[in-house]
Every structure is written in structure tokens, then in C-alpha cells.
Design an enzyme around this catalytic site. Structure first.
Site, PDB file in Angstrom:
ATOM      1  N   ARG A  24       0.816  -1.207   0.000  1.00 37.38           N
ATOM      2  CA  ARG A  24       0.000   0.000   0.000  1.00 37.38           C
ATOM      3  C   ARG A  24       0.857   1.268   0.000  1.00 37.38           C
ATOM      4  O   ARG A  24       0.574   2.216  -0.724  1.00 37.38           O
ATOM      5  CB  ARG A  24      -0.934   0.017   1.214  1.00 37.38           C
ATOM      6  N   HIS A 240      21.432  -1.795   5.058  1.00 33.50           N
ATOM      7  CA  HIS A 240      21.450  -0.459   4.456  1.00 33.50           C
ATOM      8  C   HIS A 240      22.829   0.194   4.549  1.00 33.50           C
ATOM      9  O   HIS A 240      23.394   0.630   3.544  1.00 33.50           O
ATOM     10  CB  HIS A 240      20.425   0.453   5.142  1.00 33.50           C
TER      11      HIS A 240
END
Length: 483
Positions: A24, A240
Site C-alpha cells: 500500500r 542499508h
């Protein structure tokens, strides 16, 4: 400057976990923006798949609401949204059973690239891969996209890679890290390898040290249960920050293709020295009058999981021997800001005397919130009164240098999803790279279990004071955390 949009071939993208938060917030809005840009080939389709019982019309309504909430200014394009929704369908699917798989097989096009985005927990990856093969969809045209975490230690990462390798070739597996899709991260490679100005200086002879900071101003929020099992080391540092570390430190690849780039990144990880306990600091944020503490948010008053970690790393190779890398990441810090700072050494001799002060060239790669590249140079302060030196930035903040239209970059997910369709794995992690990162990280995490609990730090600060001491004892200082 004119931005070129190169359409990809028609494709089918199946979002398994298509009703989830990631779909979403990121995946569906990214696809909508690529559709508006004209990049999705005619005949492409997007299929949402999840356990939730709903029909296609109900799913399209959910997609419409997600784009309205997360799609930005483009969400106002009602005509474009209506056409995009016509490409969307939905299938109720059981990852561990047979429900929906025959319907999914019949829905995908045999002559299209077929990408299956595993927007679910890693525990389901093996079941999904097995069923894709069982139902005849794991052929050469099939690609799978898997989200982190890629295991929680070396053993689980190896097992996960082993499971996926039973059903797919490595060339079909796309381990996605959205940080590598950021415009500035890719510009880092362009700056390093496309300019004669920097590459001759990119080594221990001229670089004093390098800092990598990924700071968040928010707490763990609704991710408390997951985060308390992972912590900043697993959630951010191992993936990351490690990826940013590799890109800043790697040797020039022979060419800009997936395996050449990933080979060089792997060499960096394997050249890392084992981390000594005195070169790492962990922290955990405390409460304020209006904001709960870490332990309150994760509902574990005895938690020893870190929400902040800072470390000093060293690479044992010819390029970087003697040049330290300082990495830090944490939640509830002063600002939301991510940057890489390459701090060059002082001039070997100052002709201007002590009154001129100390000045350094610093190349700053800003990743968020304002993407850009800045080079600090030393000049004479204008005006009479002698030779007074000041530092000024040569600033390429993209929004200012290119204008607001050109600086409205695609979201990282937009670029990475299109790279999946193109079959370009340059910005995705390879299996051996993931395992090497865990092999370096595992001993550090093991030390956490035996060592002291994380140090408390104030919300809105730069982390524990001991993190400042980590770099101060080397005669250096962290850069200020600012947006």
C-alpha cells in the site's frame, strides 16, 4: 535538461502480500507513477495476491485509497488512476496451501516477463518458491523479488539462499534494498567513476576518514515486536549501511554491470577487519514528557535491544589501510537525515599561519531528506583585513541545481521494480554478498549478548555520549545531524 523515460517490455507483476503495508505505501504507488510516466509497456498487468478474501473490485478500491494516501501529487490524476486500476486484478492465495495457485497460473501471460514480489515474511519464501515451481510458473521468464530481512544471522541467511536456489537460478533472484535505488546513491558511483577529479584522491593517502550516518527522528512505532527481535544492528547496519559502505569503498569495477559491481562490493566486505568491542557503542532511547521510551514502545521493560549503534570499521587493503570508517544509525535522534561524508586530509603545510584556522575539504553525499552532493572548499573571506579563510560549499542540492521539475526523482521502489523487469541486478544483492555481510556482523551481535546493555540516550539527541567519545578519542568529531 530533459528526462528520458524508456518503456519496458510488457510484464506481469504479482504482489504476494498485496494487501499489506509495504504494497500500500510503496509498491502500488510506485507502479502508478511509472504508469503515468509511460514506462509500463502496453498489455502489462498487476495482480494482487493474499490470504484475504476479496474480489477484484474491492481490491481496486483498496489500491485507489492507497494511492490517494501515499501517491503524492500524481494521485490527483483521476483519469490516469482509472486507467491504471483497469490493469489491476486480485486472487485469493494461500502461501502454504493450494488455494488460488491454479487461478494465478491461468492469469499470468506466458509471453511476458513475470515478476513475483514476495511482500511477506521470509518464513514464507520457501513455500512460495516451491509452489511457483509446482504450478509451472518458475521458468526462465520468472523473477522473484524478496524483501529484507535476508535471514537474521549467517546460518539462516545460508538456509534461505539454499531454499531459493532449489527452485531459481541466482540470476532470477532480486534481493531488494531500497537504499540502493535512491538517486544520490547512484550518483555516488557517477561522481566517483565519471570524474577524473575524485578517483585519484579516493584513498588513504588523501582521505582522513569517512562517516556514514542514517538518523531517524521517529521511534519504532508499530514495528515494536519485530524491532525488539532485530535491533539497529540487524535492521539497519547489516544491510542499508553496509551497502552504502561498500559503494563508497569499493574498487572501480571493470564495467557497470551487475556481477562486476557486486564482485567489488563483496571484496570490501571480505577485507573488513573483525570489529573490536571498544569500537562499537549501542544505545536505547529514553522517554520524554510526551513520547514513550523504547522499552515502553516495544512492551518489554527488560529489553536489551539497541535502537542506536555507532561503530568504527577498518578495511585491510591497499586503498584504505589506515583510513577509519565511522558508521552510526539510530531512532529518535535530532533529525531525519542520511549522509555520507568523505573528509579529506589537511593540506600538508599551511602558508597562512595559525590565525587562518583549520580547514578541510569535505565531500558530502546527502541521501535524505534533501538529496544532493556538496563539496566544501576553502576560500578567502571577502573584505580587507588580511588573509582570513572560510569554508564554503559547492552545492549541488538537486532541487536547487536542476529545478523542481527535474529534481522530482522517482521513488527508489519505482526504479528498482523497473530494473527487475529489465533483468538488471546491479542494484540488488547477490547471495554470497548477503552471507559475507552476516559473517562479519554475527560476531558483533554475539558480543552484545555477553556485554553490557545498551546505553540510554535522550530523545532528540545525537545518541549516547559514549558514541561521541568513540570518534573524539581519534581526534575527530561526528558531523552535526541536520536535515
Amino acid at each position: 535538461m530533459v528526462s528520458r523515460v524508456i518503456p519496458v517490455e510488457p510484464f506481469d507483476l504479482v504482489i504476494i502480500g498485496g494487501t499489506g503495508d509495504l504494497a500500500r505505501r510503496k509498491i502500488l504507488p510506485a507502479l502508478f507513477r511509472r504508469y503515468l510516466a509511460g514506462q509500463m509497456g502496453k498489455g502489462s498487468q498487476v495482480i494482487g495476491a493474499a490470504r484475504t478474501e476479496m474480489d477484484t473490485e474491492a481490491y481496486r478500491q483498496m489500491v485507489s485509497e492507497a494511492i490517494a494516501e501515499f501517491g503524492g501529487a500524481e494521485a490527483k490524476n483521476k483519469t490516469g488512476l482509472k486507467k491504471f486500476l483497469a490493469l489491476i486484478s486480485y486472487i485469493t492465495l494461500d502461501a502454504k496451501g493450494d488455494t488460488g495457485w491454479e487461478a494465478l497460473h491461468d492469469a499470468v501471460q506466458t509471453d511476458h516477463v513475470r515478476a513475483f514480489y514476495f511482500s511477506v515474511g521470509p518464513s514464507l519464501f520457501g513455500d512460495l518458491a516451491k509452489r511457483l515451481q509446482k504450478h509451472g510458473m518458475a521458468d526462465d521468464q520468472c523473477r522473484i523479488v524478496v524483501e529484507k530481512p535476508f535471514g537474521r544471522d549467517l546460518a539462516s541467511a545460508r538456509e534461505l539462499n539454499k531454499v531459493l536456489a532449489r527452485y531459481f537460478d541466482e540470476s532470477q533472484i532480486y534481493r531488494i534494498d531500497h537504499y540502493l535505488g535512491k538517486e544520490t546513491v547512484q550518483n555516488l558511483m557517477a561522481v566517483r567513476f565519471g570524474n577524473m577529479l575524485f578517483e585519484p584522491l579516493w584513498n588513504s593517502q588523501y582521505v582522513d576518514h569517512i562517516q556514514i550516518t542514517v538518523a531517524e527522528s521517529v521511534g519504532v512505532g508499530g514495528r515494536g515486536e519485530y524491532y525488539d527481535r532485530s535491533g539497529a544492528m540487524r535492521d539497519m547496519m547489516q544491510n542499508h549501511l553496509m551497502q552504502l559502505f561498500c559503494l563508497i569503498a569499493m574498487e572501480p569495477p571493470a564495467k557497470f554491470d551487475p556481477d562486476s559491481v557486486r564482485d567489488e562490493k563483496l571484496k570490501v566486505i571480505r577485507a573488513l577487519d573483525p570489529l573490536r568491542p571498544e569500537n562499537i557503542v549501542r544505545g536505547q532511547y529514553e522517554a520524554t514528557e510526551t513520547r514513550p521510551s523504547y522499552r515502553k514502545q516495544v512492551e518489554n521493560r527488560d529489553s536489551t535491544t539497541e535502537s542506536f549503534v555507532a561503530l568504527k570499521a577498518n578495511i585491510s587493503n591497499w586503498r584504505w589501510a589506515g583510513t577509519p570508517f565511522y558508521l552510526r544509525t539510530g531512532k529518535r535522534l535530532r533529525e531525519r537525515a542520511s549522509e555520507i561524508a568523505v573528509v579529506f586530509k589537511d593540506a600538508p603545510h599551511s602558508i597562512f599561519g595559525e590565525d587562518a584556522g583549520r580547514h578541510r575539504n569535505i565531500l558530502t553525499i546527502k541521501l535524505q531528506p534533501n538529496e544532493g552532493i556538496e563539496l566544501g572548499v576553502t576560500i578567502k573571506e571577502p573584505g580587507p583585513g588580511g588573509m582570513r579563510l572560510i569554508d564554503v560549499p559547492l552545492d549541488m542540492t538537486f532541487a536547487e541545481a536542476l529545478g523542481p521539475d527535474q529534481a522530482d526523482f522517482p521513488d527508489a521502489y519505482e526504479r528498482l521494480i523497473m530494473d527487475v523487469i529489465r533483468g538488471n541486478q546491479t542494484l540488488f544483492m547477490r547471495g554470497d554478498e548477503v552471507e559475507a555481510a552476516w559473517a562479519w556482523t554475527d560476531p558483533i551481535i554475539a558480543e552484545f549478548k555477553e556485554g553490557e546493555p545498551p546505553l540510554p540516550y535522550a530523545t532528540g539527541s545525537s545518541g549516547p555520549d559514549e558514541a561521541l567519545a568513540l570518534i573524539h578519542r581519534d581526534g575527530r568529531a561526528w558531523r552535526e545531524i541536520k536535515a
